[in-house]
Design a protein around this motif. Structure first.
Motif, short mmCIF file in Angstrom:
data_model
loop_
_atom_site.label_atom_id
_atom_site.label_comp_id
_atom_site.label_asym_id
_atom_site.label_seq_id
_atom_site.Cartn_x
_atom_site.Cartn_y
_atom_site.Cartn_z
N ARG A 63 0.84 -1.21 0.00
CA ARG A 63 0.00 0.00 0.00
C ARG A 63 0.87 1.25 0.00
N ALA A 64 2.14 1.11 0.40
CA ALA A 64 3.11 2.21 0.25
C ALA A 64 4.23 1.68 -0.65
N ASP A 65 4.71 2.55 -1.54
CA ASP A 65 5.77 2.17 -2.46
C ASP A 65 7.08 2.80 -1.97
N PRO A 66 8.04 1.99 -1.53
CA PRO A 66 9.24 2.57 -0.90
C PRO A 66 10.05 3.46 -1.84
N ALA A 67 9.97 3.20 -3.15
CA ALA A 67 10.86 3.92 -4.08
C ALA A 67 10.12 4.97 -4.92
N ALA A 68 8.83 5.20 -4.62
CA ALA A 68 8.06 6.10 -5.49
C ALA A 68 8.59 7.53 -5.42
N ASP A 69 8.57 8.21 -6.56
CA ASP A 69 8.92 9.63 -6.62
C ASP A 69 7.63 10.43 -6.74
N MET A 70 7.61 11.58 -6.07
CA MET A 70 6.46 12.47 -6.21
C MET A 70 6.40 12.98 -7.66
N ALA A 71 5.22 12.97 -8.26
CA ALA A 71 5.09 13.48 -9.63
C ALA A 71 4.33 14.80 -9.60
N VAL A 72 4.93 15.86 -10.13
CA VAL A 72 4.24 17.15 -10.18
C VAL A 72 3.25 17.09 -11.34
N THR A 73 1.97 17.35 -11.05
CA THR A 73 0.94 17.24 -12.10
C THR A 73 0.44 18.61 -12.56
N ARG A 81 0.53 21.24 -7.71
CA ARG A 81 -0.25 20.04 -7.36
C ARG A 81 0.63 18.84 -7.69
N ALA A 82 0.67 17.88 -6.79
CA ALA A 82 1.54 16.73 -7.02
C ALA A 82 0.86 15.45 -6.54
N ASP A 83 1.36 14.34 -7.06
CA ASP A 83 0.88 13.03 -6.66
C ASP A 83 2.05 12.31 -5.96
N ALA A 84 1.84 11.94 -4.71
CA ALA A 84 2.92 11.28 -3.96
C ALA A 84 3.12 9.84 -4.41
N ARG A 85 2.20 9.32 -5.16
CA ARG A 85 2.27 7.96 -5.72
C ARG A 85 2.62 6.90 -4.67
N ARG A 86 1.98 7.00 -3.52
CA ARG A 86 2.09 6.02 -2.44
C ARG A 86 3.48 5.95 -1.80
N ALA A 87 4.29 7.01 -2.00
CA ALA A 87 5.56 7.06 -1.26
C ALA A 87 5.25 7.14 0.23
N LEU A 88 6.22 6.80 1.05
CA LEU A 88 6.02 6.87 2.50
C LEU A 88 5.67 8.32 2.88
N GLY A 89 4.50 8.53 3.49
CA GLY A 89 4.05 9.88 3.82
C GLY A 89 4.98 10.58 4.80
N LEU A 90 5.66 9.80 5.65
CA LEU A 90 6.62 10.38 6.60
C LEU A 90 7.68 11.17 5.85
N VAL A 111 2.63 26.85 -2.10
CA VAL A 111 1.59 25.89 -1.72
C VAL A 111 1.84 24.61 -2.50
N VAL A 112 1.93 23.51 -1.77
CA VAL A 112 1.99 22.21 -2.45
C VAL A 112 0.79 21.40 -2.00
N SER A 113 0.01 21.00 -2.99
CA SER A 113 -1.24 20.29 -2.76
C SER A 113 -1.04 18.87 -3.26
N LEU A 114 -1.04 17.94 -2.30
CA LEU A 114 -0.57 16.58 -2.59
C LEU A 114 -1.70 15.57 -2.48
N ARG A 115 -1.81 14.70 -3.45
CA ARG A 115 -2.71 13.56 -3.31
C ARG A 115 -1.86 12.28 -3.35
N GLY A 116 -2.50 11.14 -3.19
CA GLY A 116 -1.76 9.87 -3.30
C GLY A 116 -0.77 9.63 -2.19
#
Ligand SMILES: NC(=O)c1ccc[n+]([C@@H]2O[C@H](COP(=O)([O-])OP(=O)(O)OC[C@H]3O[C@@H](n4cnc5c(N)ncnc54)[C@H](O)[C@@H]3O)[C@@H](O)[C@H]2O)c1
Length: 349
Positions: A63-73, A81-90, A111-116
């Motif tokens: 449910r969390a992807d250890p290596a995911a990079d945030m993607a700016v959308t 606005r960005a998508d964290a793509r299930r990276a560790l929220g910490l 302002v950074v507005s993050l989903r995912g």
């Protein structure tokens, strides 16, 4: 019983645990700082206790992807606005604040507005990163589609405990860091009381008829629900519920993350708002005025001379200063849990 662990040992141990799950070392370090912040500052409901109960299961179940990079959308300069793509929220909430601070340093506001996102831990840890740069930082996070708390007068849970934090430098003093769930307490404090067999004060939980419940185990048995800040409607519950909805709007509706009332019930696709203001770009003298503001609060006459007046962030700052020097107390059961998942700590004996 507690084990006192030197802070650098705790940090490197948790960093190693995340890195062993595939989190890149620099991100594992930030995630470990965010997690250990709880035990360092005394916010134990959101510290090490969540390593084996929340974060490792998130990584192990994909449910969390250890290596995911945030993607700016979307990138409008001051607003991203960005998508964290299930990276560790910490880690990704810290990254969102750092990006917002970089924009604020140029434009006055970022302002950074993050989903995912996944669970961010202590919102105040992330907000305080802005204060390190002399800026004001606000972090809000919803709980994805998870439903924990009912609207006042409602019978169904609709929202999570939706944390909100604001950090501001305070001159030479510890920064002001207001860091709170918008429910009267987060679920972690109810469960900690249940594990310790301790009653909770009236005002945290109520049953279906609105009567106070002091047995914390009643919450997980489904016999009690968590109240909003303010408690009952006549004592201000709509303010707490309104703050919960405010977080839902800012953190989740804006970026298009999962929404509690219409989500799937799980704390996936969490939304986060990171807002940073650089006041020194707007006027000179902010820093001195901030120092005077918080010094005046500390100087307020106290009702009990043994309990001086403080402001949010001050007790946590003092605790952290002491524990960085003298070690972090870790309950023995938690230390054993950490040893079980941290080969480096086992090898150290
Ligand atoms: N990620 C999530 O989904 C989530 C959800 C809910 C809560 N949380 C986190 O849980 C943590 C604990 O939340 P909480 O609501 O239990 O916080 P809390 O009730 O312990 O503290 C709330 C605020 O009151 C201040 N405060 C408390 N006692 C004080 C005193 N004596 N003097 C001055 N200030 C004082 C604290 O500094 C803090 O800013 C926070 O870090 C929050 O971000 C996270």
């Amino acid at each position: 019983m507690t084990v006192v662990v030197p802070y650098p040992t705790l940090l490197s141990t948790v960093t190693g645990v995340f890195a062993a799950r595939g989190v890149p070392p620099d991100r594992a370090r930030v995630a470990a700082e965010a997690l250990c912040h709880g035990d360092l500052t005394g916010v134990t409901s959101h510290g090490l206790v969540n390593l084996t109960r929340l974060y490792l299961p998130l990584l192990d179940s994909d449910r969390a992807d250890p290596a995911a990079d945030m993607a700016v959308t979307a990138d409008l300069g001051a607003c991203v606005r960005a998508d964290a793509r299930r990276a560790l929220g910490l880690w990704s909430a810290a990254q969102a604040v750092d990006l917002a601070a970089a924009r604020a340093a140029r434009l006055g506001v970022g302002v950074v507005s993050l989903r995912g996102a996944t669970h961010i831990g202590c919102a105040g840890f992330h907000a305080a990163r802005a204060a390190l740069h002399g800026m004001v930082g606000l972090v809000a996070s919803n709980c994805g589609g998870q439903r924990i708390a009912r609207p006042p007068g409602g019978l169904e849970p609709l929202l999570g405990t939706n944390p909100l934090a604001l950090a501001c430098p305070a001159g030479e003093r510890h920064p002001f860091v207001l860091d709170m769930s918008t429910t009267v307490v987060p679920t972690g404090r109810v469960r900690a009381a249940a594990r310790a067999g301790r009653a909770v004060p009236p005002g945290w939980l109520a049953d279906d008829s609105g009567e106070p419940v002091t047995d914390p185990a009643a919450f997980d048995r489904g016999e009690a629900h968590l109240l909003w800040l303010g408690g009952r409607p006549e004592t201000g519950a709509y303010k707490g519920f309104g703050l919960g909805l405010l977080v839902e709007v800012l953190a989740a509706l804006v970026p298009g993350a999962a929404l509690g009332p219409v989500g799937g019930g799980a704390d996936d696709d969490i939304g986060v708002l990171a807002l940073v203001i650089a006041p020194e770009l707007l006027r000179s003298g902010f820093s001195g005025d901030a120092g005077r503001l918080f010094e005046a609060v500390l100087g307020c006459a106290a009702a009990d001379p043994r309990a001086p007046v403080t402001y949010p962030g001050w007790p946590e700052g003092e605790r952290a200063r002491w524990r960085r020097e003298h070690g972090v107390p870790v309950p023995e059961e938690l230390y054993d849990e950490l040893r079980a998942v941290a080969p480096a700590l086992r090898a150290a004996g």
